[in-house]
Design a protein around this motif. Sequence first.
Motif, PDB file in Angstrom:
ATOM      1  N   VAL A 171       0.853  -1.187   0.000  1.00 23.50           N
ATOM      2  CA  VAL A 171       0.000   0.000   0.000  1.00 23.50           C
ATOM      3  C   VAL A 171       0.891   1.239   0.000  1.00 23.50           C
ATOM      4  CG1 VAL A 171      -1.759   1.289   1.281  1.00 23.50           C
ATOM      5  CG2 VAL A 171      -1.854  -1.210   1.193  1.00 23.50           C
ATOM      6  N   VAL A 172       0.595   2.141  -0.915  1.00 25.35           N
ATOM      7  CA  VAL A 172       1.294   3.423  -1.000  1.00 25.35           C
ATOM      8  C   VAL A 172       0.290   4.486  -0.562  1.00 25.35           C
ATOM      9  CG1 VAL A 172       2.495   5.052  -2.509  1.00 25.35           C
ATOM     10  CG2 VAL A 172       2.700   2.585  -2.922  1.00 25.35           C
ATOM     11  N   ALA A 173       0.526   5.085   0.596  1.00 21.95           N
ATOM     12  CA  ALA A 173      -0.438   6.029   1.148  1.00 21.95           C
ATOM     13  C   ALA A 173       0.131   7.437   1.309  1.00 21.95           C
ATOM     14  CB  ALA A 173      -0.941   5.528   2.498  1.00 21.95           C
ATOM     15  N   ASP A 174       1.394   7.600   1.050  1.00 20.91           N
ATOM     16  CA  ASP A 174       2.061   8.871   1.281  1.00 20.91           C
ATOM     17  C   ASP A 174       2.452   9.519  -0.057  1.00 20.91           C
ATOM     18  OD1 ASP A 174       3.531  10.790   3.069  1.00 20.91           O
ATOM     19  OD2 ASP A 174       5.235   9.967   1.949  1.00 20.91           O
ATOM     20  N   PRO A 175       2.022  10.760  -0.308  1.00 27.66           N
ATOM     21  CA  PRO A 175       2.369  11.414  -1.570  1.00 27.66           C
ATOM     22  C   PRO A 175       3.875  11.504  -1.822  1.00 27.66           C
ATOM     23  CG  PRO A 175       0.673  12.679  -0.433  1.00 27.66           C
ATOM     24  CD  PRO A 175       1.148  11.601   0.516  1.00 27.66           C
ATOM     25  N   ALA A 176       4.653  11.703  -0.774  1.00 29.91           N
ATOM     26  CA  ALA A 176       6.105  11.783  -0.939  1.00 29.91           C
ATOM     27  C   ALA A 176       6.666  10.438  -1.404  1.00 29.91           C
ATOM     28  CB  ALA A 176       6.771  12.226   0.365  1.00 29.91           C
ATOM     29  N   GLU A 177       6.147   9.340  -0.840  1.00 33.08           N
ATOM     30  CA  GLU A 177       6.586   8.016  -1.275  1.00 33.08           C
ATOM     31  C   GLU A 177       6.184   7.769  -2.726  1.00 33.08           C
ATOM     32  OE1 GLU A 177       6.279   3.247  -0.237  1.00 33.08           O
ATOM     33  OE2 GLU A 177       4.843   4.611   0.686  1.00 33.08           O
ATOM     34  N   ALA A 178       4.948   8.149  -3.072  1.00 28.44           N
ATOM     35  CA  ALA A 178       4.477   7.985  -4.454  1.00 28.44           C
ATOM     36  C   ALA A 178       5.414   8.705  -5.419  1.00 28.44           C
ATOM     37  CB  ALA A 178       3.051   8.508  -4.590  1.00 28.44           C
ATOM     38  N   GLU A 179       5.802   9.902  -5.072  1.00 31.52           N
ATOM     39  CA  GLU A 179       6.714  10.694  -5.911  1.00 31.52           C
ATOM     40  C   GLU A 179       8.085  10.013  -5.985  1.00 31.52           C
ATOM     41  OE1 GLU A 179       7.882  13.766  -8.353  1.00 31.52           O
ATOM     42  OE2 GLU A 179       5.888  13.607  -7.479  1.00 31.52           O
ATOM     43  N   ARG A 180       8.591   9.596  -4.834  1.00 32.57           N
ATOM     44  CA  ARG A 180       9.933   8.993  -4.760  1.00 32.57           C
ATOM     45  C   ARG A 180      10.043   7.723  -5.591  1.00 32.57           C
ATOM     46  NH1 ARG A 180      11.658   5.071  -1.770  1.00 32.57           N
ATOM     47  NH2 ARG A 180       9.921   5.121  -0.303  1.00 32.57           N
ATOM     48  N   GLY A 201       7.980   6.869  -8.084  1.00 31.51           N
ATOM     49  CA  GLY A 201       7.409   7.012  -9.421  1.00 31.51           C
ATOM     50  C   GLY A 201       6.096   6.274  -9.578  1.00 31.51           C
ATOM     51  N   PHE A 202       5.320   6.188  -8.513  1.00 28.00           N
ATOM     52  CA  PHE A 202       4.042   5.478  -8.493  1.00 28.00           C
ATOM     53  C   PHE A 202       3.068   6.168  -9.445  1.00 28.00           C
ATOM     54  CE2 PHE A 202      -0.112   4.864  -6.194  1.00 28.00           C
ATOM     55  CZ  PHE A 202      -0.240   3.515  -6.443  1.00 28.00           C
ATOM     56  N   SER A 203       2.650   5.443 -10.474  1.00 27.24           N
ATOM     57  CA  SER A 203       1.817   6.068 -11.505  1.00 27.24           C
ATOM     58  C   SER A 203       0.356   5.667 -11.422  1.00 27.24           C
ATOM     59  CB  SER A 203       2.391   5.771 -12.891  1.00 27.24           C
ATOM     60  OG  SER A 203       2.469   4.391 -13.110  1.00 27.24           O
ATOM     61  N   GLY A 204      -0.095   5.319 -10.240  1.00 30.62           N
ATOM     62  CA  GLY A 204      -1.508   5.036 -10.039  1.00 30.62           C
ATOM     63  C   GLY A 204      -1.766   3.625  -9.554  1.00 30.62           C
ATOM     64  N   SER A 205      -2.934   3.464  -8.983  1.00 31.33           N
ATOM     65  CA  SER A 205      -3.324   2.200  -8.367  1.00 31.33           C
ATOM     66  C   SER A 205      -4.345   1.461  -9.218  1.00 31.33           C
ATOM     67  CB  SER A 205      -3.924   2.507  -7.000  1.00 31.33           C
ATOM     68  OG  SER A 205      -4.293   1.347  -6.320  1.00 31.33           O
ATOM     69  N   PRO A 206      -4.064   0.197  -9.474  1.00 30.88           N
ATOM     70  CA  PRO A 206      -2.918  -0.613  -9.077  1.00 30.88           C
ATOM     71  C   PRO A 206      -1.780  -0.509 -10.097  1.00 30.88           C
ATOM     72  CG  PRO A 206      -4.526  -1.995 -10.171  1.00 30.88           C
ATOM     73  CD  PRO A 206      -5.107  -0.608 -10.130  1.00 30.88           C
ATOM     74  N   VAL A 239       1.564  -2.769 -11.292  1.00 37.51           N
ATOM     75  CA  VAL A 239       2.257  -4.054 -11.200  1.00 37.51           C
ATOM     76  C   VAL A 239       3.722  -3.817 -11.520  1.00 37.51           C
ATOM     77  CG1 VAL A 239       2.436  -6.393 -12.128  1.00 37.51           C
ATOM     78  CG2 VAL A 239       0.186  -5.314 -11.898  1.00 37.51           C
ATOM     79  N   LEU A 240       4.593  -4.211 -10.608  1.00 32.18           N
ATOM     80  CA  LEU A 240       6.035  -4.120 -10.846  1.00 32.18           C
ATOM     81  C   LEU A 240       6.595  -5.523 -11.006  1.00 32.18           C
ATOM     82  CD1 LEU A 240       7.182  -1.500  -8.157  1.00 32.18           C
ATOM     83  CD2 LEU A 240       6.584  -1.099 -10.554  1.00 32.18           C
ATOM     84  N   ILE A 241       7.395  -5.702 -12.023  1.00 33.26           N
ATOM     85  CA  ILE A 241       8.090  -6.969 -12.239  1.00 33.26           C
ATOM     86  C   ILE A 241       9.574  -6.662 -12.201  1.00 33.26           C
ATOM     87  CG2 ILE A 241       8.481  -8.926 -13.787  1.00 33.26           C
ATOM     88  CD1 ILE A 241       5.658  -8.429 -14.899  1.00 33.26           C
ATOM     89  N   ASP A 242      10.251  -7.226 -11.214  1.00 34.76           N
ATOM     90  CA  ASP A 242      11.663  -6.937 -10.980  1.00 34.76           C
ATOM     91  C   ASP A 242      11.902  -5.430 -10.898  1.00 34.76           C
ATOM     92  OD1 ASP A 242      12.355  -9.638 -10.858  1.00 34.76           O
ATOM     93  OD2 ASP A 242      12.652  -9.761 -13.022  1.00 34.76           O
ATOM     94  N   GLY A 243      10.971  -4.741 -10.203  1.00 38.58           N
ATOM     95  CA  GLY A 243      11.103  -3.312  -9.969  1.00 38.58           C
ATOM     96  C   GLY A 243      10.714  -2.416 -11.132  1.00 38.58           C
ATOM     97  N   ARG A 244      10.254  -2.996 -12.221  1.00 42.14           N
ATOM     98  CA  ARG A 244       9.919  -2.236 -13.419  1.00 42.14           C
ATOM     99  C   ARG A 244       8.422  -2.308 -13.690  1.00 42.14           C
ATOM    100  NH1 ARG A 244       8.716  -3.349 -17.847  1.00 42.14           N
ATOM    101  NH2 ARG A 244       9.469  -4.141 -19.735  1.00 42.14           N
ATOM    102  N   ASP A 245       7.857  -1.185 -14.120  1.00 39.92           N
ATOM    103  CA  ASP A 245       6.444  -1.103 -14.466  1.00 39.92           C
ATOM    104  C   ASP A 245       6.297  -1.382 -15.965  1.00 39.92           C
ATOM    105  OD1 ASP A 245       3.836  -0.403 -15.119  1.00 39.92           O
ATOM    106  OD2 ASP A 245       3.922   1.568 -14.154  1.00 39.92           O
ATOM    107  N   PRO A 246       5.856  -2.591 -16.342  1.00 42.01           N
ATOM    108  CA  PRO A 246       5.772  -2.925 -17.762  1.00 42.01           C
ATOM    109  C   PRO A 246       4.638  -2.198 -18.499  1.00 42.01           C
ATOM    110  CG  PRO A 246       4.872  -4.704 -16.452  1.00 42.01           C
ATOM    111  CD  PRO A 246       5.450  -3.700 -15.495  1.00 42.01           C
ATOM    112  N   PHE A 247       3.782  -1.520 -17.756  1.00 39.75           N
ATOM    113  CA  PHE A 247       2.676  -0.779 -18.367  1.00 39.75           C
ATOM    114  C   PHE A 247       2.905   0.732 -18.300  1.00 39.75           C
ATOM    115  CE2 PHE A 247       0.806  -4.774 -16.763  1.00 39.75           C
ATOM    116  CZ  PHE A 247       0.288  -5.276 -17.947  1.00 39.75           C
ATOM    117  N   ALA A 248       4.120   1.150 -17.980  1.00 42.77           N
ATOM    118  CA  ALA A 248       4.425   2.575 -17.828  1.00 42.77           C
ATOM    119  C   ALA A 248       4.136   3.337 -19.112  1.00 42.77           C
ATOM    120  CB  ALA A 248       5.887   2.757 -17.430  1.00 42.77           C
TER     121      ALA A 248
END
Length: 105
Positions: A39-48, A50-55, A57-66
Amino acid sequence: MEIEILVVPDCPHERPTAERLRAALDELGLGATAFATRVVADPAEAERIGFSGSPTVLIDGRDPFAEPGRVPGLACRVYRTPDGPAGAPTVEQLRRVVESAAAGR
Protein backbone atom coordinates in the motif's frame (compact mmCIF):
# COMPACT_ATOMS: atom_id res chain seq x y z
CA MET A 1 11.29 -12.99 -10.51
CA GLU A 2 10.06 -10.41 -8.01
CA ILE A 3 6.48 -9.22 -8.56
CA GLU A 4 4.70 -6.58 -6.54
CA ILE A 5 1.32 -4.89 -6.83
CA LEU A 6 1.29 -1.31 -5.55
CA VAL A 7 -2.06 0.11 -4.49
CA VAL A 8 -3.58 3.05 -2.69
CA PRO A 9 -5.60 2.28 0.46
CA ASP A 10 -8.91 0.54 -0.29
CA CYS A 11 -8.21 0.28 -4.03
CA PRO A 12 -11.23 -1.41 -5.66
CA HIS A 13 -8.97 -2.89 -8.35
CA GLU A 14 -6.49 -4.58 -5.99
CA ARG A 15 -8.36 -7.89 -5.82
CA PRO A 16 -9.12 -8.21 -9.57
CA THR A 17 -5.50 -7.40 -10.38
CA ALA A 18 -4.21 -10.02 -7.92
CA GLU A 19 -6.65 -12.63 -9.23
CA ARG A 20 -5.72 -11.94 -12.84
CA LEU A 21 -2.01 -11.96 -12.03
CA ARG A 22 -2.39 -15.34 -10.29
CA ALA A 23 -4.28 -16.68 -13.33
CA ALA A 24 -1.55 -15.42 -15.68
CA LEU A 25 1.18 -17.01 -13.55
CA ASP A 26 -0.73 -20.30 -13.42
CA GLU A 27 -1.24 -20.28 -17.22
CA LEU A 28 2.52 -19.89 -17.66
CA GLY A 29 3.32 -22.75 -15.30
CA LEU A 30 4.60 -20.30 -12.71
CA GLY A 31 2.00 -21.10 -10.08
CA ALA A 32 4.64 -21.31 -7.36
CA THR A 33 5.70 -17.71 -8.02
CA ALA A 34 4.65 -15.49 -5.15
CA PHE A 35 3.90 -11.80 -5.33
CA ALA A 36 3.38 -9.13 -2.71
CA THR A 37 0.96 -6.24 -2.41
CA ARG A 38 2.18 -2.94 -1.00
CA VAL A 39 0.00 0.00 0.00
CA VAL A 40 1.29 3.42 -1.00
CA ALA A 41 -0.44 6.03 1.15
CA ASP A 42 2.06 8.87 1.28
CA PRO A 43 2.37 11.41 -1.57
CA ALA A 44 6.11 11.78 -0.94
CA GLU A 45 6.59 8.02 -1.28
CA ALA A 46 4.48 7.98 -4.45
CA GLU A 47 6.71 10.69 -5.91
CA ARG A 48 9.93 8.99 -4.76
CA ILE A 49 9.07 5.61 -6.30
CA GLY A 50 7.41 7.01 -9.42
CA PHE A 51 4.04 5.48 -8.49
CA SER A 52 1.82 6.07 -11.51
CA GLY A 53 -1.51 5.04 -10.04
CA SER A 54 -3.32 2.20 -8.37
CA PRO A 55 -2.92 -0.61 -9.08
CA THR A 56 0.62 -0.71 -10.47
CA VAL A 57 2.26 -4.05 -11.20
CA LEU A 58 6.03 -4.12 -10.85
CA ILE A 59 8.09 -6.97 -12.24
CA ASP A 60 11.66 -6.94 -10.98
CA GLY A 61 11.10 -3.31 -9.97
CA ARG A 62 9.92 -2.24 -13.42
CA ASP A 63 6.44 -1.10 -14.47
CA PRO A 64 5.77 -2.93 -17.76
CA PHE A 65 2.68 -0.78 -18.37
CA ALA A 66 4.43 2.57 -17.83
CA GLU A 67 3.34 5.42 -20.06
CA PRO A 68 5.86 8.18 -20.79
CA GLY A 69 4.99 11.49 -19.21
CA ARG A 70 2.63 10.10 -16.58
CA VAL A 71 2.97 12.15 -13.40
CA PRO A 72 3.50 10.16 -10.20
CA GLY A 73 0.84 10.47 -7.52
CA LEU A 74 -1.82 8.84 -5.38
CA ALA A 75 -4.55 8.21 -7.91
CA CYS A 76 -6.45 5.48 -9.68
CA ARG A 77 -4.87 4.07 -12.79
CA VAL A 78 -6.57 3.31 -16.08
CA TYR A 79 -5.30 0.54 -18.34
CA ARG A 80 -5.86 0.36 -22.07
CA THR A 81 -7.38 -3.05 -22.74
CA PRO A 82 -8.87 -4.64 -25.88
CA ASP A 83 -12.31 -3.95 -24.37
CA GLY A 84 -11.53 -0.29 -23.63
CA PRO A 85 -10.31 1.53 -20.52
CA ALA A 86 -10.28 -0.58 -17.35
CA GLY A 87 -9.07 -0.35 -13.77
CA ALA A 88 -6.86 -3.43 -14.12
CA PRO A 89 -4.93 -5.13 -16.92
CA THR A 90 -6.42 -8.27 -18.45
CA VAL A 91 -5.11 -11.76 -17.74
CA GLU A 92 -3.70 -11.82 -21.28
CA GLN A 93 -1.88 -8.50 -20.80
CA LEU A 94 -0.40 -9.74 -17.53
CA ARG A 95 0.54 -13.07 -19.09
CA ARG A 96 2.44 -11.28 -21.86
CA VAL A 97 4.45 -9.03 -19.52
CA VAL A 98 5.27 -11.88 -17.13
CA GLU A 99 6.27 -14.12 -20.03
CA SER A 100 8.49 -11.38 -21.44
CA ALA A 101 10.15 -10.81 -18.07
CA ALA A 102 10.70 -14.54 -17.57
CA ALA A 103 12.22 -14.87 -21.06
CA GLY A 104 14.60 -11.98 -20.34
CA ARG A 105 16.10 -13.69 -17.30
